[in-house]
Design an enzyme around this catalytic site. Structure first.
Site, mmCIF file in Angstrom:
data_model
loop_
_atom_site.group_PDB
_atom_site.id
_atom_site.type_symbol
_atom_site.label_atom_id
_atom_site.label_comp_id
_atom_site.label_asym_id
_atom_site.label_seq_id
_atom_site.Cartn_x
_atom_site.Cartn_y
_atom_site.Cartn_z
ATOM 1 N N LEU A 125 -8.371 48.023 26.016
ATOM 2 C CA LEU A 125 -9.080 49.966 26.312
ATOM 3 C C LEU A 125 -8.949 49.900 27.886
ATOM 4 C CD1 LEU A 125 -11.584 51.172 26.961
ATOM 5 C CD2 LEU A 125 -13.100 49.075 27.391
ATOM 6 N N ARG A 268 -16.118 6.383 41.787
ATOM 7 C CA ARG A 268 -15.892 6.199 43.531
ATOM 8 C C ARG A 268 -16.904 6.117 44.215
ATOM 9 N NH1 ARG A 268 -11.208 6.790 46.664
ATOM 10 N NH2 ARG A 268 -11.882 7.434 48.769
ATOM 11 N N GLN A 352 -15.865 19.772 45.542
ATOM 12 C CA GLN A 352 -15.636 19.457 46.222
ATOM 13 C C GLN A 352 -16.441 17.571 46.417
ATOM 14 O OE1 GLN A 352 -16.296 21.031 48.854
ATOM 15 N NE2 GLN A 352 -16.952 19.124 49.906
ATOM 16 N N GLU A 379 -14.003 41.468 30.811
ATOM 17 C CA GLU A 379 -14.761 42.172 30.043
ATOM 18 C C GLU A 379 -16.465 42.848 31.216
ATOM 19 O OE1 GLU A 379 -15.886 40.668 26.522
ATOM 20 O OE2 GLU A 379 -13.970 39.804 26.087
ATOM 21 N N THR A 381 -16.792 43.413 35.248
ATOM 22 C CA THR A 381 -16.379 42.587 36.290
ATOM 23 C C THR A 381 -18.082 42.720 36.729
ATOM 24 O OG1 THR A 381 -16.922 44.373 37.977
ATOM 25 C CG2 THR A 381 -14.948 43.937 37.450
#
Ligand SMILES: Cc1cc2nc3c(=O)[nH]c(=O)nc-3n(C[C@H](O)[C@H](O)[C@H](O)COP(=O)(O)OP(=O)(O)OC[C@H]3O[C@@H](n4cnc5c(N)ncnc54)[C@H](O)[C@@H]3O)c2cc1C
Length: 398
Positions: A125, A268, A352, A379, A381
């Site tokens: 398109l 962690r 993060q 598709e 914005t």
């Protein structure tokens, strides 16, 4: 978390897809991305599993599956690899447009191989000068005996260069939406050339390329639906479904980021304890999980609206005037907006949570972050989704 449990067949299919995703697709995603390699053989596996035909009606060889089930499948695939999940979503988008609007003769001749997944579909398109304002597209198609001669450039075509069959929107009439028609153009069409893939910040395994059409003689029986002037309505109706596919992929990507971040935070240790025990990290994870689930539920609610319309006998509710048509368009825009914004924020927060290693290619979260960005763009914005929603609100208030 679902108010509508899956049937045992649906749950079984999803378990198979999840297993395929986690054992076969996710492990190769980073290599495919690094090599900018489109994983065509994975699509062959999806076709063998029946995933290319799942959402299509039985009369064209489809599986008559619900939109809700196909979105859950897309979510699982995107959780393993966005290039694969989005690839199947785009294939469904193109196949849906052809299946739904083809003449009976076109449906018999051009649909079965797409539905079976032997051919890969794509949707063209956008143009270099007509993105958000797609109705301004300039590619021309003029009738010349038994052919239409197509000239112009289509931009940003997902699967450009690897697709077998394109749905191409081109202008047969005057300016504006009503002058646009849709054509079914095969990859070996004389006069069609595909440019080298765009060099994108992510999704290298999903090629995106321009199509150059130079007086390409497309047989007149490739005019989708056999009538001029319907191309823009077809394109927009397809996007109502496509946006739900993108929303489901965004949920899958956000879930993948959450999975990585949760596992890492449990493992962690800093200051003598797992970082997940620190409220600052735990609350991040809680927000990521809540946002992802909210996006999933909104998307599945939108899917159920579409499924209800299908049960009423409407495959293209926004074109055939189904009473839920406006609600379906609005719900698709809301789902795409919510889920892709959720994916953007969640993938950023996953980086993060992983700290320094999150910013390296040793973990996939940096790739997820780069991939999430494009979902806010393609598709339509997210500004365009807001425009659609705002117009609906304004109309309803009058
Ligand atoms: C990886 C990728 C894959 C794609 N795949 C396909 C595909 O398969 N087929 C296809 O046809 N297209 C595809 N696209 C194209 C995509 O749909 C367009 O990029 C998108 O519609 C935006 O158009 P544009 O890039 O020309 O941006 P523009 O329209 O130039 O927009 C630029 C900025 O202005 C904003 N803007 C524009 N108009 C308004 C407005 N009225 N109000 C508020 N803000 C506005 C936009 O939101 C954006 O932020 C793809 C794009 C990418 C990046």
């Amino acid at each position: 978390m679902s108010l509508h449990p899956l049937s045992s067949e649906e749950a079984e299919l999803l378990a198979v897809v999840r297993d395929l995703g986690q054992t076969r697709i996710a492990p190769r995603a980073a290599d495919d991305e690094a090599a900018a390699r489109f994983p065509r053989e994975v699509f062959d596996e999806l076709a063998n599993l029946g995933l290319t035909w799942l959402p299509f009606p039985a009369e064209v060889g489809g599986g008559d599956g619900s939109v809700r089930l196909s979105l859950l499948v897309l979510e699982e695939l995107a959780r393993a690899s966005l290039a694969v999940g989005m690839g199947l979503s785009v294939h469904h988008l193109a196949t849906w447009a052809i299946t739904t609007f083809a003449t009976p003769e076109q449906r018999a001749r051009l649909v079965p191989e797409l539905v079976a997944g032997r051919l890969l579909g794509a949707y063209a398109l956008s143009e270099p000068a007509a993105g958000s304002d797609a109705a301004a597209l300039a590619t021309r198609a003029h009738r010349d005996g038994d052919t239409y001669r197509l000239t112009g450039t289509k931009a940003w075509v997902t699967h450009g260069g690897v697709a077998d069959r394109y749905v191409v929107m081109a202008r047969t009439g005057d300016e504006g939406a009503r002058g646009i028609s849709a054509f079914i153009v095969d990859a070996d069409q004389p006069g069609l050339e595909v440019a080298p893939p765009e060099r994108k910040m992510g999704l290298a395994a999903s090629p995106t390329a321009q199509l150059h059409l130079d007086d390409a003689p497309v047989p007149a029986d490739r005019l989708l639906g056999g009538a001029e002037g319907r191309g823009f309505a077809i394109a927009m109706a397809a996007l109502d479904g496509g946006r739900l596919g993108i929303a489901a992929c965004a949920v899958g990507l956000a879930q993948a980021a959450l999975d990585q971040a949760t596992a890492y935070a449990a493992d962690r240790e800093q200051f003598g304890r797992p970082i997940a025990d620190f409220q600052g990290v735990g609350f991040l994870l809680a927000d990521m999980a809540t946002r992802t689930e909210a996006a999933r539920q909104l998307t599945l609610a939108a899917a159920q609206l579409r499924d209800r319309a299908t049960r009423d006998g409407s495959r293209a509710p926004t074109v055939d005037g189904h009473p839920d048509a406006r609600a379906i368009t609005r719900a698709a825009a809301m789902s795409k907006l919510t889920a892709t914004d959720a994916a953007m924020q969640t993938t950023s927060e996953a980086v993060q949570v992983l700290g320094g290693v999150g910013y390296t290619r040793d973990f996939p979260v940096e790739r997820y972050l780069r991939e999430a960005k494009v979902l806010q763009i393609l598709e339509g914005t997210n500004q365009i989704q807001r425009l659609v929603i705002a117009r609906h609100l304004a109309t309803d208030a009058r």
